[in-house]
Design an enzyme around this catalytic site. Structure first.
Site, short mmCIF file in Angstrom:
data_model
loop_
_atom_site.label_atom_id
_atom_site.label_comp_id
_atom_site.label_asym_id
_atom_site.label_seq_id
_atom_site.Cartn_x
_atom_site.Cartn_y
_atom_site.Cartn_z
N ASP A 284 -16.69 -16.95 29.44
CA ASP A 284 -15.41 -17.29 30.06
C ASP A 284 -14.67 -18.19 29.07
OD1 ASP A 284 -13.43 -17.80 32.16
OD2 ASP A 284 -14.36 -19.78 32.31
N ASP B 247 -11.33 -20.62 29.92
CA ASP B 247 -10.87 -21.89 30.50
C ASP B 247 -12.01 -22.56 31.26
OD1 ASP B 247 -7.70 -21.81 30.23
OD2 ASP B 247 -8.39 -19.80 30.76
N ASP C 261 -18.15 -21.19 33.99
CA ASP C 261 -18.14 -22.52 34.60
C ASP C 261 -17.88 -22.53 36.09
OD1 ASP C 261 -15.33 -21.71 33.97
OD2 ASP C 261 -14.89 -23.66 34.88
#
Length: 226
Positions: free
Chosen positions: A13, A15, A171
C-alpha cells in the site's frame, strides 16, 4: 510443475504504509474548502478519512462540514487540482522504507504498489522520493474500475509482476480485507492510518512498527506461500 521455483512478490500500500501523506492531503482539502469559504478541518480528522480513495475522502469532507453532496463533483475537481499540483511538499517516507526496499531488491523480490490514490499522483510521489525504480507495477484508484478492498487491484499488481504468490504489506482494515480476498499473506504496519483502536482487531499474519524488521517478517511469510 513439481520442483518449479515459485516467483514471489511484495505488494505495498502507499498512503500510511510507505509514505505519511496526510499533511499534503490535509493542505489540499483546506485549500478546497477555503475557495468557497467553507472553513477548514484539522489534520487528525483528514487522516481518519484516508484510505478509500479520493471520491470517498471528499464525501467525508462534505459530510463533516455539513455541506450538500451535490457539490461533490466540483469539490473533487478542485481538490485534485490542488493536490496534483505538488503532492509531495509535506509528505515524508516512513523511516527505514528506502533501506528495506533496497534489501528486498537485493534479494531479488518483485515489488509493486496497490493504492486507492490515483495512479498519476502515486507515480509522481514515488518518483519525487527516488523510489519509483523499485516497483515493477503501480495500480492506483483510477487504474481499474474498482477500488480496494476489491481484490482485483492486488491481483492485477501480482499479475503485472509475473508472480505466482505475494505478500501484501499495508496499514489498514481495507488492506487487510483486500489481502484476505486476494488470498495473500498480510503484514500490518501499525503506524499508519488504520481506524481500529486495537490492532488485534485487524486480521493479519504479522505486524510491525519499524521497517527494520520487515525483511525478516516477509521472509517468514514467504516461506508459508504455496
Amino acid at each position: 510443475m513439481e520442483g518449479r521455483r515459485v516467483k514471489k512478490a511484495i505488494i505495498f500500500d502507499l498512503d500510511g504504509t510507505l509514505i505519511d501523506s496526510a499533511p499534503d492531503i490535509h493542505a489540499a482539502v483546506n485549500k478546497t474548502l477555503a475557495e468557497t469559504g467553507d472553513g477548514e478541518l484539522d489534520l487528525a480528522t483528514i487522516r481518519s478519512f484516508i484510505g478509500n480513495g479520493v471520491s470517498v475522502l471528499i464525501e467525508r469532507v462534505i459530510e463533516a462540514r455539513g455541506l450538500d453532496q451535490s457539490r461533490h463533483g466540483a469539490m473533487l475537481e478542485t481538490f485534485l487540482r490542488h493536490y496534483e499540483a505538488d503532492p509531495a511538499t509535506l509528505t515524508t517516507l516512513y523511516p527505514g522504507v528506502e533501506d528495506a526496499l533496497e534489501q528486498f531488491r537485493d534479494e531479488g523480490w518483485a515489488m509493486g504498489v496497490c493504492t486507492n490514490k490515483p495512479e498519476g499522483p502515486s507515480r509522481d510521489i514515488l518518483k519525487a522520493f527516488g523510489i519509483d525504480h523499485f516497483f515493477g507495477s503501480v495500480v492506483g484508484g483510477d487504474t481499474l474500475e474498482v477500488n480496494k478492498p476489491d481484490p482485483a487491484m492486488a491481483l492485477a499488481v501480482k499479475d503485472q509482476l509475473g508472480a505466482d504468490a505475494a505478500v501484501y504489506v499495508g496499514d489498514s482494515e481495507i488492506d487487510a480485507e483486500c489481502a484476505w480476498k486476494a488470498k495473500m499473506r498480510f503484514a500490518l504496519f501499525t503506524e499508519g492510518y488504520h481506524k481500529a483502536e486495537d490492532v488485534d482487531d485487524i486480521p493479519q499474519d504479522a505486524r510491525f512498527s519499524d521497517f527494520d524488521v520487515l525483511v525478516a517478517i516477509v521472509a517468514r511469510l514467504a516461506d508459508e506461500l504455496r
